[in-house]
Design an enzyme around this catalytic site. Sequence first.
Site, PDB file in Angstrom:
ATOM      1  N   ASP A  89       0.823  -1.213   0.000  1.00 45.85           N
ATOM      2  CA  ASP A  89       0.000   0.000   0.000  1.00 45.85           C
ATOM      3  C   ASP A  89       0.855   1.261   0.000  1.00 45.85           C
ATOM      4  OD1 ASP A  89      -2.546  -1.457   2.158  1.00 45.85           O
ATOM      5  OD2 ASP A  89      -2.375  -1.422  -0.024  1.00 45.85           O
ATOM      6  N   LYS A  97     -15.477  -4.209   4.444  1.00 45.34           N
ATOM      7  CA  LYS A  97     -14.713  -4.671   3.274  1.00 45.34           C
ATOM      8  C   LYS A  97     -14.219  -6.083   3.577  1.00 45.34           C
ATOM      9  CE  LYS A  97     -10.887  -3.342   0.219  1.00 45.34           C
ATOM     10  NZ  LYS A  97     -10.111  -4.592   0.324  1.00 45.34           N
ATOM     11  N   LYS A 101     -20.085   4.097  -0.241  1.00 40.86           N
ATOM     12  CA  LYS A 101     -20.596   4.324  -1.592  1.00 40.86           C
ATOM     13  C   LYS A 101     -21.673   5.399  -1.567  1.00 40.86           C
ATOM     14  CE  LYS A 101     -20.062  -0.638  -2.536  1.00 40.86           C
ATOM     15  NZ  LYS A 101     -20.763  -1.890  -2.883  1.00 40.86           N
ATOM     16  N   CYS A 150       8.483 -33.391  30.229  1.00 37.98           N
ATOM     17  CA  CYS A 150       8.665 -34.647  30.974  1.00 37.98           C
ATOM     18  C   CYS A 150       9.946 -35.388  30.621  1.00 37.98           C
ATOM     19  CB  CYS A 150       7.464 -35.565  30.753  1.00 37.98           C
ATOM     20  SG  CYS A 150       7.360 -36.236  29.073  1.00 37.98           S
ATOM     21  N   CYS A 188       3.238 -37.349  30.909  1.00 39.50           N
ATOM     22  CA  CYS A 188       3.673 -35.974  30.627  1.00 39.50           C
ATOM     23  C   CYS A 188       2.628 -35.011  31.177  1.00 39.50           C
ATOM     24  CB  CYS A 188       3.832 -35.776  29.118  1.00 39.50           C
ATOM     25  SG  CYS A 188       4.263 -34.084  28.637  1.00 39.50           S
TER      26      CYS A 188
END
Length: 678
Positions: free
Chosen positions: A51, A124, A300, A421, A442
């Site tokens: 942009d 948008k 718009k 673990c 674990c």
Amino acid sequence: MTPNEFFSIKYHILAKAELKAYIDKLADYLSQQSYLYHTLDKPIISDSDYDKLFRLLQDLVNDNPQFKPINSVLDRVGGEVLAGFETIKHKKKMTSLANVFSLEELRDFYDKIEYDIELECEPKMDGLAISIFYKNGKFDYAVTRGDGIQGEKVSENVKTIRNVPLKLNTSNPPEELEVRGEIILDKQSFLSLNEYMQTHENKTFANPRNAAAGSIRMLDSKVVAKRPLKLYSYGIGYFSKDFVYPETQFELMQLLQSFGFTISDNMFLAKNFSEVEEYHHKMSHQRADLAYDIDGLVFKVNNIKLQDTIGYTARGPKWAIAYKFPAEEVESEVLNVEFQVGRTGAITPVARLKPVAVGGVIVSNATLHNINEIKRKDIRVGDRVIVRRAGDVIPEVVKSLPQYRKSDAQIVEMPTNCPVCDSKIENVNDQAIYRCTGGWHCQAQTTERLKHFVSRKAMDIDKLGAKLIEQLVAANLIKYPADIYKLNFEQLTGLERMAAKSSQNVLDSITKSKEPSLARFIFAIGIKDIGEVSSDALANHFGSLESFRDAKFEELIEINYIGEIIANNIVSFWHDSLNIKIVEEFLAIGIKIQNPVKVEHAYNESFTGKTVVITGSFENYGRTELTQLLKSIGAKVTSSVSKKTDMVICGDNAGSKLTKAQELGVEVILEDNLKDLL
């Protein structure tokens, strides 16, 4: 050149010939980036940089119009069309909107119109632009934006999108109408799709936009049909003379909605600029809570005649503008890479970052997905990186910036032992996912498994949240799921921030969960790759936990949604003595699993035992309703026509399935005759 190199050049002191060369090079660079983004969906620079470079080119050309490049990104939209699909020329060019990046610029747009105007405001959408052509009210074809002049014909894929009307909901359709919109994947669907992709295909999409675009460009429409894409309409393109055009943009959107199209719930009609500012403020704050990604707002002119008066530029309409939100991608530094352990033992690398604000949130951690992604992106400890909040939810490292790499940057390596673990880490079948082999030994896996067990779609113990699970595991009060049902009032009130009322609510919630359905229980015990749909299929097939425990591989792979990988996971689960012990403990403490009720099918001479395909739309039946009705009388309903098909039930707009049935000599039943047979 890189974006930074373009920005570093002092173009204002260049000689005219040098300035022209600089402008041409910048235009060529942006054209290439546009091609990578729009056509290949493989951008290599951030949206923010693109942009900024585009605005730089605009400013340079505005100041030096004699140097305007021919056929540059200033004059067209998107990129070239991919091979593999038929290309179709748009009847009306698919242009794009000019962008503004601040309220001041938006005010300038408003003031330049020089009229007291209303603006139609809408989000948008960040998806794939599509144009759908209707002939006499019926779906004809669909085309992607492409380069704005021509695009890819993707009709079969678009027709699979559930909210795309195949027939306009009007008794007086125009002869020709081109409806335009954005195809998107909402945030939750994107996360679910990526989970599926990671499990079954060992890859994921970078963001919902790429997922939507990639889906529509697939050659197999059957795969596309399984993805929950949605279309949001935002306007029309070409239309025949018999189309009665509404007087305002807002009325046009209401008309499209009446035709059967989905429009945004967040449309708004602003009567002055103060209301435009209010809408901008509201949507900026609600953005993160929307179900789908948006990358800006569109404004718009509402009056259609005024739109025609204001007119167009080569790039797009002058009566509309897109406000783009500030970039969601920013630079940070990788301070360290740590490895987290998930419910199934999957080891996920996480970048610890120099804290940075992304989309209004301070981010200090970001996912790196897996070790293959780290290598592919060449991310190292000490690197400057681009960070993005993917889907506005999960921060991720998009790429490294090797041009800034320090000499002491460290290459990231997968550990050989679990960081929690110390169990061995394995990579099965050379997949991207590495797993800890510790299982229930674990603590990280134990915690995540217990969180899954109590979740809403599993045992639904709603008062037992993730934080409380962590507290209970840390205090050694629970290790296995059955331990949850052994908790008492004194244990709970002894925990931090657990008062008497909260503790009793937890116990009540636990008691309430003691009679789960078989499907919920199967989902809750956490067999690898078993989701909600698979759990339902298994429960309905086996009917009891005992039958499910005795399941054989050969029987499993015959069940819908159960492939070889999942079947192997189920067999392996029941071969593990610890898993069997955990399940037996449930039964011992009084968990009463509710088996599904077997539905006895009514006998119907025409349909019982027959393989049936449904095609088209029906006046007196919904597709789901008709499917359930046929199944209830013993029919097997399938999705494709083959030599094994006994009959095809045909509604309006039947398409290729009817053609194939006729070619194979399969019996065809029309809706008019269906009621008598039922």
